[in-house]
Design a protein around this motif. Sequence first.
Motif, PDB file in Angstrom:
ATOM      1  N   PRO A 125      74.274 -46.182   3.972  1.00 35.87           N
ATOM      2  CA  PRO A 125      74.599 -45.762   5.345  1.00 35.87           C
ATOM      3  C   PRO A 125      76.033 -45.259   5.495  1.00 35.87           C
ATOM      4  CG  PRO A 125      74.507 -48.148   5.197  1.00 35.87           C
ATOM      5  CD  PRO A 125      73.998 -47.627   3.883  1.00 35.87           C
ATOM      6  N   ILE A 126      76.188 -44.224   6.309  1.00 37.28           N
ATOM      7  CA  ILE A 126      77.492 -43.682   6.678  1.00 37.28           C
ATOM      8  C   ILE A 126      77.634 -43.855   8.180  1.00 37.28           C
ATOM      9  CG2 ILE A 126      78.983 -41.658   6.688  1.00 37.28           C
ATOM     10  CD1 ILE A 126      77.277 -40.526   4.404  1.00 37.28           C
ATOM     11  N   SER A 159      74.613 -44.370  12.622  1.00 36.55           N
ATOM     12  CA  SER A 159      74.710 -44.666  11.198  1.00 36.55           C
ATOM     13  C   SER A 159      73.623 -43.881  10.490  1.00 36.55           C
ATOM     14  CB  SER A 159      74.540 -46.171  10.954  1.00 36.55           C
ATOM     15  OG  SER A 159      74.780 -46.478   9.601  1.00 36.55           O
ATOM     16  N   VAL A 160      74.005 -43.102   9.473  1.00 39.94           N
ATOM     17  CA  VAL A 160      73.098 -42.142   8.843  1.00 39.94           C
ATOM     18  C   VAL A 160      73.003 -42.397   7.356  1.00 39.94           C
ATOM     19  CG1 VAL A 160      72.742 -39.684   8.359  1.00 39.94           C
ATOM     20  CG2 VAL A 160      73.564 -40.412  10.597  1.00 39.94           C
ATOM     21  N   ILE A 161      71.797 -42.262   6.822  1.00 37.08           N
ATOM     22  CA  ILE A 161      71.571 -42.354   5.384  1.00 37.08           C
ATOM     23  C   ILE A 161      71.091 -40.999   4.882  1.00 37.08           C
ATOM     24  CG2 ILE A 161      70.254 -43.452   3.539  1.00 37.08           C
ATOM     25  CD1 ILE A 161      69.966 -45.893   5.327  1.00 37.08           C
ATOM     26  N   THR A 189      78.091 -36.466  -0.264  1.00 38.76           N
ATOM     27  CA  THR A 189      77.386 -37.632  -0.789  1.00 38.76           C
ATOM     28  C   THR A 189      77.203 -37.447  -2.292  1.00 38.76           C
ATOM     29  OG1 THR A 189      75.274 -36.581  -0.211  1.00 38.76           O
ATOM     30  CG2 THR A 189      76.170 -38.197   1.340  1.00 38.76           C
ATOM     31  N   ALA A 190      77.548 -38.488  -3.045  1.00 40.60           N
ATOM     32  CA  ALA A 190      77.475 -38.456  -4.505  1.00 40.60           C
ATOM     33  C   ALA A 190      76.789 -39.727  -4.991  1.00 40.60           C
ATOM     34  CB  ALA A 190      78.878 -38.319  -5.097  1.00 40.60           C
ATOM     35  N   LYS A 195      82.715 -45.255   0.328  1.00 40.73           N
ATOM     36  CA  LYS A 195      83.811 -45.585   1.232  1.00 40.73           C
ATOM     37  C   LYS A 195      83.247 -46.026   2.566  1.00 40.73           C
ATOM     38  CE  LYS A 195      87.168 -42.242  -0.560  1.00 40.73           C
ATOM     39  NZ  LYS A 195      88.010 -41.073  -0.170  1.00 40.73           N
ATOM     40  N   SER A 196      84.073 -46.761   3.317  1.00 38.34           N
ATOM     41  CA  SER A 196      83.698 -47.099   4.692  1.00 38.34           C
ATOM     42  C   SER A 196      84.157 -45.982   5.598  1.00 38.34           C
ATOM     43  CB  SER A 196      84.344 -48.419   5.130  1.00 38.34           C
ATOM     44  OG  SER A 196      84.156 -48.625   6.504  1.00 38.34           O
TER      45      SER A 196
END
Length: 208
Positions: A125-126, A159-161, A189-190, A195-196
């Motif tokens: 999640p981001i 919050s996105v995945i 995205t890797a 990171k938060s």
Amino acid sequence: TTNIAGTVYSTSCLYETYPAPTVTVSADKENVMTGTPITLTATTQYVQSIVWKQSFDGTSWQDIGTTNVVTKTLSTTGTMYFKAVVTGMEGVQKESSVLTAFVGNVPSASILAPSSGSTFNYSEPIDFVGTVSEDTTRYWWDFDGEHTVRAGTGGLTPSVIYKNGGTHHVTLNVENVFGTGSVYVDITTATSIRKSATSGVDKRELSK
């Protein structure tokens, strides 16, 4: 009237009367962006003079023009009031109805987190944090690429995945009666670093 010879003369006077003055008013727009003009038009009958007036509160008035058509550029946001006061041919005054116009701007938005250029592990999640200006009537996110929004999250703190790696263009859009605005970040995205997105950010509830 009788003269000395006894002849009687009659005299008469003609008085021309005029109907009471009439005035109707209109504006070319109800919503006006700051720095752009509004045109006010008065249609009158039996009038010898006209004064347009403007008010910021509907109580205190100032003169802004003395012709039937007046164009005024507005720079102060909020509701503006306009009316016309006409004077008839016999000095009788009449006020028009009051016109209102809302003055404002296209809304603005900010993405507080994550910062553009940030890198995250895909499939994790981001957390995003956005803000919008108070004059916003609608906002929405546009998450570029294949993704899912986690259940129970949304608003200005979604919050996105992402299910794939790569660079993603994320946009927060805002809208009101004056138009739309947007702000964006590009994130990557890797398969390694995580990171938060909200590191150092006070993630309080920001939704409208």
